[in-house]
Write a protein that holds these residues in place. Structure first.
Motif: not given
Length: 162
Positions: A6-12, A93-113
């Motif tokens: 599951s990635k429900n908590a990660v997605s949240a 605003q561009e930097e904040l967008d880039s930060l979110f992309v980097y954060t999303t990539l950080t969580f690519e292989k991280i699951h709820d458990d």
């Protein structure tokens, strides 16, 4: 088998982080360079909170630092060069967008458990002395952005009063 976890908590967590980042981007819309760089709080002991410009740089750098902590504990590569001051809200605003992309990539292989950790020896030890698991670090990241958005909104009210 990890693909079925599951990635429900990660997605949240990522959704809430995206929400606060967008709220911050809206809060800084239309700020002139003059207002961006004006020292609003000259009495604060924290040099990262004197102007909207320094606050935004602090928020961006902190966001990458949170990812760095998470990447370290999950054994992912992290190389980050601290961001400097920018002269426009559009660049922030561009930097904040880039930060979110980097954060999303950080969580690519991280699951709820993976995000909850009860063993103190496996938790993230922050530079400011707190100890977190991944979930708590992201909850801190979310609230950090929200607190600084409120601070910027107060600074903007001072400009409106002039």
């Amino acid at each position: 088998m990890r693909e079925t976890q599951s990635k429900n908590a990660v997605s949240a967590l990522l959704s809430e982080y995206n929400t606060v980042l967008h709220a911050l981007k809206r809060a800084i819309e239309g700020i002139s360079f003059s207002d961006l760089s004006t020292i609003v709080d000259s009495t604060t002991a924290n040099p990262e909170c004197r102007s909207i410009q320094t606050i935004l740089t602090h928020v961006v750098n902190s966001g990458y630092a949170y990812c760095g902590y998470i990447r370290k504990v999950t054994k992912q590569h992290h190389e980050f060069v601290r961001k400097g001051l920018y002269n426009s809200v559009e660049k922030y605003q561009e930097e904040l967008d880039s930060l979110f992309v980097y954060t999303t990539l950080t969580f690519e292989k991280i699951h709820d458990d993976d995000i909850e950790e009860f063993d103190e020896d496996k938790k993230i030890r922050s530079s400011w002395g707190q100890v977190y698991d991944i979930e708590q670090m992201m909850e801190h990241a979310i609230v950090h952005v929200a607190r600084h958005r409120r601070q910027i909104e107060k600074f903007r009210k001072r400009f409106d009063a002039l």
